[in-house]
Design a protein around this motif. Sequence first.
Motif, short mmCIF file in Angstrom:
data_model
loop_
_atom_site.label_atom_id
_atom_site.label_comp_id
_atom_site.label_asym_id
_atom_site.label_seq_id
_atom_site.Cartn_x
_atom_site.Cartn_y
_atom_site.Cartn_z
N THR A 166 13.32 41.35 56.93
CA THR A 166 14.68 41.28 57.17
C THR A 166 15.89 41.65 56.18
N LEU A 167 15.48 42.15 55.17
CA LEU A 167 16.16 42.48 54.00
C LEU A 167 16.65 44.01 54.06
N THR A 168 17.98 44.10 53.54
CA THR A 168 18.43 45.62 53.75
C THR A 168 18.60 46.11 52.34
N PRO A 169 18.27 47.22 51.83
CA PRO A 169 18.09 47.92 50.59
C PRO A 169 19.44 47.99 50.22
N PHE A 170 19.68 47.79 48.99
CA PHE A 170 20.94 48.16 48.31
C PHE A 170 20.60 49.29 47.26
N VAL A 171 21.38 50.28 47.58
CA VAL A 171 21.13 51.81 47.07
C VAL A 171 22.44 52.04 46.19
N VAL A 172 22.14 52.53 44.85
CA VAL A 172 23.40 52.82 43.89
C VAL A 172 22.90 54.11 43.21
N ALA A 173 23.87 55.21 43.44
CA ALA A 173 23.32 56.42 42.82
C ALA A 173 22.03 57.03 43.19
N GLY A 174 21.67 56.71 44.31
CA GLY A 174 20.30 57.31 44.87
C GLY A 174 19.05 56.46 44.65
N LYS A 175 19.52 55.21 44.14
CA LYS A 175 18.39 54.54 43.43
C LYS A 175 18.24 53.00 44.15
N THR A 176 17.14 52.68 44.80
CA THR A 176 17.12 51.57 45.48
C THR A 176 17.05 50.38 44.45
N PHE B 79 32.23 48.79 49.24
CA PHE B 79 30.83 48.90 49.78
C PHE B 79 30.88 49.76 50.96
N SER B 80 29.63 50.41 51.27
CA SER B 80 29.45 51.24 52.55
C SER B 80 28.16 50.60 53.18
N ILE B 81 28.33 50.33 54.43
CA ILE B 81 27.22 49.70 55.13
C ILE B 81 26.79 50.77 56.28
N LEU C 279 27.58 51.65 47.57
CA LEU C 279 28.92 51.90 47.27
C LEU C 279 29.62 52.76 47.68
N ALA C 280 31.05 52.59 47.78
CA ALA C 280 31.72 53.75 48.45
C ALA C 280 31.61 54.81 47.63
N ALA C 281 31.82 56.17 48.38
CA ALA C 281 31.41 57.28 47.81
C ALA C 281 32.29 57.51 46.38
N LYS C 282 33.47 57.18 46.28
CA LYS C 282 34.24 57.60 45.06
C LYS C 282 33.68 56.49 43.71
N LEU C 283 32.92 55.43 44.17
CA LEU C 283 32.13 54.59 42.97
C LEU C 283 30.95 55.27 43.05
N ASP C 284 30.30 55.52 44.17
CA ASP C 284 28.93 56.00 43.96
C ASP C 284 28.57 56.94 42.94
N GLY C 285 29.71 57.75 42.97
CA GLY C 285 29.65 58.92 42.15
C GLY C 285 30.55 58.96 40.86
N GLY C 286 30.96 57.63 40.55
CA GLY C 286 31.71 57.39 39.19
C GLY C 286 30.81 56.89 38.36
N SER C 287 31.52 56.50 37.11
CA SER C 287 30.93 55.85 36.00
C SER C 287 30.60 54.32 36.29
N VAL C 288 29.56 53.92 35.28
CA VAL C 288 29.08 52.56 35.49
C VAL C 288 30.40 51.46 35.14
N GLU C 289 31.28 51.97 34.34
CA GLU C 289 32.41 51.09 34.08
C GLU C 289 33.20 50.71 35.53
N ALA C 290 33.33 51.62 36.07
CA ALA C 290 34.29 51.86 37.42
C ALA C 290 33.44 50.90 38.57
N ARG C 291 32.19 51.23 38.66
CA ARG C 291 31.40 50.45 39.49
C ARG C 291 31.46 49.13 39.13
N THR C 292 31.38 48.76 37.93
CA THR C 292 31.20 47.23 37.41
C THR C 292 32.54 46.40 37.70
N GLU C 293 33.76 47.26 37.57
CA GLU C 293 34.79 46.71 37.63
C GLU C 293 35.11 46.49 39.09
N ALA C 294 34.93 47.41 40.03
CA ALA C 294 35.25 47.20 41.46
C ALA C 294 34.36 46.16 41.93
#
Length: 343
Positions: A67-77, A96-98, A110-125
């Motif tokens: 029943t769980l949904t994968p969480f994928v960031v920068a192409g990695k589950t 977040f993009s669902i 993550l939203a496209a602008k974050l998924d392709g962004g830096s670790v710091e930007a992702r963490t902050e958002a």
Amino acid sequence: VMLHAAQRGLALGGRHRGQASSRIVPRATLATAPNSAKDMQKTLIPSLEGFLKRVDENNTNLGELPTLTPFVVAGKTVGQLKPKFVEHLAQYPDVFSISGPTGPQGRVSLAAKLDGGSVEARTEAVGKVLAALKDKGVITGWRDELYPVTQSFYDQPVLLVERAAATHFGIKAYGIHVNGYVVDGEGRYSLWVARRSKTKPNWPGKLDHIAAGGQPHGLSPRDNVVKECEEEASIPPDLAATAQPVGAISYMTVSATGLKPDVIFCYDIRLPADFVPKPLDGEVEEFQLWPVEKVAHTVAHTTEFKTNCNLVITDFLIRHGFITPEQPGYLTLLARLRAGDCS
């Protein structure tokens, strides 16, 4: 502190501090008489059934995995989310993009602008979203401690999240547990046992190790051991540094909050007979020195210990020869101590 007389009283069926007798009957299959105090302690674990039960209590509700949904960031589950938490994240489309249905066929990223962004930007958002969910009461037990989000321990994190949100995201979390033990002049083993503060948000009043803690970002396991030993048990850094890394255990459970695929690095520290740990940071009420057979009996026959401590103690009993290959269930127990993804 339990003295050696208490050890002898326990082996003969004595009682400790008003508790029921913890006598453990020696195995009938013992071929030769024990020739040392430690050998005598080894004879006091007649069955592995209770240990196997404690291990299984760390690997529960796995029927919910589909029943769980994968969480994928920068192409990695890097995680798996419960349907309700997916609904909460869907309220923040800028972060977040669902896609797809909830469950293994869907995906949270993550939203496209974050998924392709830096670790710091992702963490902050993501951090701003988590703070909002804390204010709504969705995330509780806030720790102000960041956990890395990775596929394995040695990967670089794709982002960092508040520790209290780790289970919501179903990310791999790591920790350290320290077996603080004493060996007397006759070779008898005892372990220091902590009683958790009743004010702790998790597992209040349960028995625990002399020191343990989650593995935060930016700190090595070795440094974390030294930190936790000092904070929880007033063990001086030079003494804590003698702790030996002895392996890891892993487990996976689906709780009411989410998935917990945890890995614990195990350490042993042999402490001087005259050393007495003292609570320092308020997380522990008291320490008691228990003979190893009382610790084993408590693990096998009760749920007094915090659940994952049972795995680390069982591993200790195996490595120090108190649980042996001659006992039915030995190999099953050995395998189940690493039932989760130990990576």
